[in-house]
Write an enzyme that holds these catalytic residues in place. Sequence first.
Site, PDB file in Angstrom:
ATOM      1  N   CYS A  18      -5.809  11.056  13.326  1.00  0.00           N
ATOM      2  CA  CYS A  18      -5.225  10.829  11.919  1.00  0.00           C
ATOM      3  C   CYS A  18      -3.887  10.724  11.789  1.00  0.00           C
ATOM      4  O   CYS A  18      -2.958  11.139  12.791  1.00  0.00           O
ATOM      5  CB  CYS A  18      -5.833  11.820  11.003  1.00  0.00           C
ATOM      6  SG  CYS A  18      -7.494  12.172  11.280  1.00  0.00           S
ATOM      7  N   GLY A  45      -4.941   6.021  10.083  1.00  0.00           N
ATOM      8  CA  GLY A  45      -6.327   6.059   9.507  1.00  0.00           C
ATOM      9  C   GLY A  45      -6.487   5.361   8.246  1.00  0.00           C
ATOM     10  O   GLY A  45      -5.590   5.473   7.145  1.00  0.00           O
ATOM     11  N   ASN A 119      -4.808  16.232  12.885  1.00  0.00           N
ATOM     12  CA  ASN A 119      -4.671  15.015  13.717  1.00  0.00           C
ATOM     13  C   ASN A 119      -4.889  15.766  15.075  1.00  0.00           C
ATOM     14  O   ASN A 119      -3.938  16.348  15.789  1.00  0.00           O
ATOM     15  CB  ASN A 119      -3.358  14.266  13.737  1.00  0.00           C
ATOM     16  CG  ASN A 119      -3.274  13.180  14.717  1.00  0.00           C
ATOM     17  OD1 ASN A 119      -2.307  12.805  15.200  1.00  0.00           O
ATOM     18  ND2 ASN A 119      -4.414  12.590  15.084  1.00  0.00           N
ATOM     19  N   GLY A 120      -5.975  15.238  15.975  1.00  0.00           N
ATOM     20  CA  GLY A 120      -6.197  15.569  17.288  1.00  0.00           C
ATOM     21  C   GLY A 120      -7.642  15.887  17.330  1.00  0.00           C
ATOM     22  O   GLY A 120      -8.361  15.363  16.695  1.00  0.00           O
ATOM     23  N   TYR A 262       0.324   1.810  21.844  1.00  0.00           N
ATOM     24  CA  TYR A 262      -0.537   1.248  20.573  1.00  0.00           C
ATOM     25  C   TYR A 262      -0.555   1.877  19.414  1.00  0.00           C
ATOM     26  O   TYR A 262      -0.407   1.286  18.297  1.00  0.00           O
ATOM     27  CB  TYR A 262      -1.901   1.117  21.325  1.00  0.00           C
ATOM     28  CG  TYR A 262      -2.835   0.545  20.012  1.00  0.00           C
ATOM     29  CD1 TYR A 262      -2.725  -0.772  19.624  1.00  0.00           C
ATOM     30  CD2 TYR A 262      -3.890   1.479  19.288  1.00  0.00           C
ATOM     31  CE1 TYR A 262      -3.517  -1.069  18.668  1.00  0.00           C
ATOM     32  CE2 TYR A 262      -4.465   1.013  18.212  1.00  0.00           C
ATOM     33  CZ  TYR A 262      -4.305  -0.446  17.751  1.00  0.00           C
ATOM     34  OH  TYR A 262      -5.111  -0.601  16.758  1.00  0.00           O
TER      35      TYR A 262
HETATM   36  P1  AMP Z   1     -10.637  -4.630  22.627  1.00  0.00           P
HETATM   37  O1  AMP Z   1     -10.781  -5.821  21.776  1.00  0.00           O
HETATM   38  O2  AMP Z   1     -11.758  -3.785  22.583  1.00  0.00           O
HETATM   39  O3  AMP Z   1     -10.360  -4.942  24.093  1.00  0.00           O
HETATM   40  O4  AMP Z   1      -9.337  -3.988  21.955  1.00  0.00           O
HETATM   41  C1  AMP Z   1      -8.204  -4.110  22.473  1.00  0.00           C
HETATM   42  C2  AMP Z   1      -7.330  -4.627  21.284  1.00  0.00           C
HETATM   43  O5  AMP Z   1      -7.390  -3.631  20.216  1.00  0.00           O
HETATM   44  C3  AMP Z   1      -6.055  -4.575  21.723  1.00  0.00           C
HETATM   45  O6  AMP Z   1      -5.440  -5.887  20.868  1.00  0.00           O
HETATM   46  C4  AMP Z   1      -5.187  -3.418  21.295  1.00  0.00           C
HETATM   47  O7  AMP Z   1      -3.948  -3.656  20.606  1.00  0.00           O
HETATM   48  C5  AMP Z   1      -6.285  -2.750  20.149  1.00  0.00           C
HETATM   49  N1  AMP Z   1      -6.492  -1.271  20.410  1.00  0.00           N
HETATM   50  C6  AMP Z   1      -6.304  -0.620  21.447  1.00  0.00           C
HETATM   51  N2  AMP Z   1      -6.565   0.690  21.496  1.00  0.00           N
HETATM   52  C7  AMP Z   1      -7.230   0.612  20.258  1.00  0.00           C
HETATM   53  C8  AMP Z   1      -7.859   1.880  19.438  1.00  0.00           C
HETATM   54  N3  AMP Z   1      -7.905   3.006  19.961  1.00  0.00           N
HETATM   55  N4  AMP Z   1      -8.245   1.697  18.336  1.00  0.00           N
HETATM   56  C9  AMP Z   1      -8.131   0.308  17.514  1.00  0.00           C
HETATM   57  N5  AMP Z   1      -7.609  -0.533  18.096  1.00  0.00           N
HETATM   58  C10 AMP Z   1      -6.989  -0.695  19.487  1.00  0.00           C
END
Ligand code: AMP
Length: 490
Positions: A18, A45, A119-120, A262
């Site tokens: 969060c 979030g 957050n954590g 990210y």
């Molecule tokens: P995926 O489609 O499952 O391979 O997720 C990769 C995509 O989601 C990439 O474009 C990332 O920018 C984004 N992404 C990576 N980690 C997360 C996360 N923890 N939560 C939401 N989006 C993510």
Amino acid sequence: MSRGRSDDAVFDRPTEKCGVVGVSLADRDAALPTYYALYALQHRGQESAGIVTHDGFQQHQHVGMGLVGDAFDEDDVEALRGNAGIGHVRYPTAGSVDKSCAQPFSVSFKGGALGLSHNGNLVNADEVRARLADQGHAFTSDGDTEVIAHDLARNLLEADLVPAVERTMNRIHGSYSLTITHDDTVLGVRDPLGNRPLVLGELEDGYVLASESAAIDTFGGDLVRDVRPGELVVLHEDGAGYDSHQLVEEPNTAHCFFEYVYFARPDSVVDEELVYEVRRELGRHLWREAGVDSDVVMPVPDSGRAFASGYAEQAQDAGSGVEFAEGLMKNRYVGRTFIMPTQSARERAVRLKLNPIRSTVEGRSVTLVDDSIVRGTTSSQLVDLLREAGANEVHVRIGAPPITAPCYMGIDMATRDELIAADRSTEEIADEIGADSLSYLPLDAVTAAIGKSEADLCAGCVTGEYPFDVAGEESDRDAERPDVDAPADD
Ligand code: AMP
């Protein structure tokens, strides 16, 4: 063991991934700046948003589901009186979407009123909860935030503020950046490993704590510094200053590398590094490690943009004729793909979200750059999309190592079964997503770009080694660190 667990097992339990805020002002209500700060942290979030304030006599609270703009109307903000306030935005999960999990958590007890934003993720929440339950504490949720609040309330009955927080910090293990109101005093606490970010900022008439510096920028404040790992910051009630208490010291930190890759906003400064510049540097490393000569390099918007611009810059410096262009148009009204609870909903969402720009793609060899591959949904959909739009070749370059393990430290990263890289080689993944070639960035290049040593970063999701021993996961990172139970969502 993580392997084999179902989605439901993971998503049924509240998780705490969060954004947090704390504001203490001299002579005006804290609610409006807190509300603005939550807007700036919306990317951390989207499931719920909330604010707790204290006016010197009474605590006020409003929490609502959805985005900040949906959770509050003008009257809600207006009703939150008091110069002290904390706020929270909660990360989306597919299950337990209800108000009981929304934060800040608040409780009134013999020692005053307490509000808490977290957050954590605690790795020993169940053990601390069981001990408190034996002592007569009744819990209304199964989240770890309530565990921290109860433990702190208990300690505040027996000790002054600073030693009470110290006792709680010594009892809880895991990742936590906290903003707390104890009556009209606002506190910020960062876990001893500094796993999740927390910064301190100064306004003309007060001080602010926030997950990211971009939140301080939104209301014209100045970033003072990061809250240090293991530090308690106490903001003065008159908004005129703050006290710092270094309560726990660890030889190394475990800053989350994925915040840089990210999670954090590119315009935020996290542990003294501007995230945008880290991402561009990751892109430069990516060209040096795995550059491929193609007609055009394009980002996955928005997550890959800074990576792709660093990659293209390095390519051009090296004499490559590769052009940098936008090849995918994003529909900004579709939320992050992970909000979708099922795989088929996630797949639809990618198509809704991104559409190719034909002039960039048609008849050309294309390099697509993104920050990470988690389940592989986004990249395989995009490779398809680019081929349909006429690309001759599609190469995929990723600015982080393969994600092979779950995160126990506060990021919703999917289960091991869902992670495409958990049991596949890079060649197999390239095959599965349909790319002509695929390369990731090795961890040493990531640590070089961030400018911190591997020993000071948590990269559990790519190494499977966590700063805490997690039952069912191997971790030999540091035998000195506490050995704790696996989180109950394992
Ligand atoms: P995926 O489609 O499952 O391979 O997720 C990769 C995509 O989601 C990439 O474009 C990332 O920018 C984004 N992404 C990576 N980690 C997360 C996360 N923890 N939560 C939401 N989006 C993510």
